[in-house]
Write a protein that holds these residues in place. Structure first.
Motif, PDB file in Angstrom:
ATOM      1  N   VAL A   8       0.884  -1.166   0.000  1.00  0.00           N
ATOM      2  CA  VAL A   8       0.000   0.000   0.000  1.00  0.00           C
ATOM      3  C   VAL A   8       0.927   1.223   0.000  1.00  0.00           C
ATOM      4  O   VAL A   8       1.203   1.813   1.046  1.00  0.00           O
ATOM      5  N   PRO A   9       1.436   1.601  -1.190  1.00  0.00           N
ATOM      6  CA  PRO A   9       2.456   2.650  -1.266  1.00  0.00           C
ATOM      7  C   PRO A   9       2.049   3.996  -0.687  1.00  0.00           C
ATOM      8  O   PRO A   9       2.883   4.687  -0.104  1.00  0.00           O
ATOM      9  N   LEU A  26       1.094  -5.737   9.594  1.00  0.00           N
ATOM     10  CA  LEU A  26       1.651  -4.815   8.615  1.00  0.00           C
ATOM     11  C   LEU A  26       3.149  -4.636   8.840  1.00  0.00           C
ATOM     12  O   LEU A  26       3.661  -4.912   9.926  1.00  0.00           O
ATOM     13  N   VAL A  27       3.817  -4.193   7.788  1.00  0.00           N
ATOM     14  CA  VAL A  27       5.229  -3.799   7.843  1.00  0.00           C
ATOM     15  C   VAL A  27       5.314  -2.415   7.219  1.00  0.00           C
ATOM     16  O   VAL A  27       4.891  -2.224   6.080  1.00  0.00           O
ATOM     17  N   THR A  28       5.852  -1.453   7.975  1.00  0.00           N
ATOM     18  CA  THR A  28       6.023  -0.108   7.431  1.00  0.00           C
ATOM     19  C   THR A  28       7.406   0.020   6.809  1.00  0.00           C
ATOM     20  O   THR A  28       8.338  -0.702   7.179  1.00  0.00           O
ATOM     21  N   TYR A  29       7.517   0.946   5.869  1.00  0.00           N
ATOM     22  CA  TYR A  29       8.802   1.127   5.190  1.00  0.00           C
ATOM     23  C   TYR A  29       9.004   2.569   4.768  1.00  0.00           C
ATOM     24  O   TYR A  29       8.067   3.363   4.730  1.00  0.00           O
ATOM     25  N   GLN A  30      10.277   2.857   4.438  1.00  0.00           N
ATOM     26  CA  GLN A  30      10.644   4.122   3.802  1.00  0.00           C
ATOM     27  C   GLN A  30      11.453   3.758   2.569  1.00  0.00           C
ATOM     28  O   GLN A  30      12.428   3.002   2.664  1.00  0.00           O
ATOM     29  N   LEU A  31      11.050   4.293   1.444  1.00  0.00           N
ATOM     30  CA  LEU A  31      11.704   3.992   0.175  1.00  0.00           C
ATOM     31  C   LEU A  31      12.434   5.227  -0.325  1.00  0.00           C
ATOM     32  O   LEU A  31      11.842   6.295  -0.441  1.00  0.00           O
ATOM     33  N   ARG A  69      15.967  -4.232  -5.063  1.00  0.00           N
ATOM     34  CA  ARG A  69      16.221  -3.229  -4.033  1.00  0.00           C
ATOM     35  C   ARG A  69      17.223  -3.725  -2.992  1.00  0.00           C
ATOM     36  O   ARG A  69      17.370  -4.926  -2.770  1.00  0.00           O
ATOM     37  N   THR A  70      17.869  -2.774  -2.337  1.00  0.00           N
ATOM     38  CA  THR A  70      18.720  -3.053  -1.193  1.00  0.00           C
ATOM     39  C   THR A  70      17.889  -2.794   0.056  1.00  0.00           C
ATOM     40  O   THR A  70      17.223  -1.768   0.166  1.00  0.00           O
TER      41      THR A  70
END
Length: 100
Positions: A8-9, A26-31, A69-70
């Protein structure tokens, strides 16, 4: 229990939902460019102990690998999970290895 994990971008997170549509975790991220930092994993108490965290971890890592991705594993749960899954080592950012 069948889980579906989706990105869910607009909320910068992956969500795991059961077959009724209930949010299990859920897992939150920063791209940033080609680097994704997974910052937090959360499992709804009603779903604890049912493999939701592991399902999310595998899904987000497979997604990152598929997209080239890294990964920066900031989340303590994900970091611990990765210790048991060395197959993801090539895509992890480590202090001993330079980012490409």
């Amino acid at each position: 229990m069948q889980l579906t994990v989706t990105d869910v971008p607009d909320r910068e997170r992956f969500e795991a939902r059961d077959d009724t549509g209930a949010l299990a975790g859920l897992v939150t991220y920063q791209l940033t460019g080609n680097i994704i930092a997974y910052t937090h994993t959360e499992v709804d108490p009603a779903f604890e102990g049912k493999g939701v965290g592991s399902t999310l971890a595998r899904a987000v890592m497979d997604d990152a690998r598929a997209k080239g991705r890294t990964v920066v594993p900031i989340c303590p749960f994900l970091s611990k999970w990765l210790e048991k899954h060395p197959e993801y080592e090539p895509i992890l950012a480590r202090s001993t290895r330079k980012l490409k």
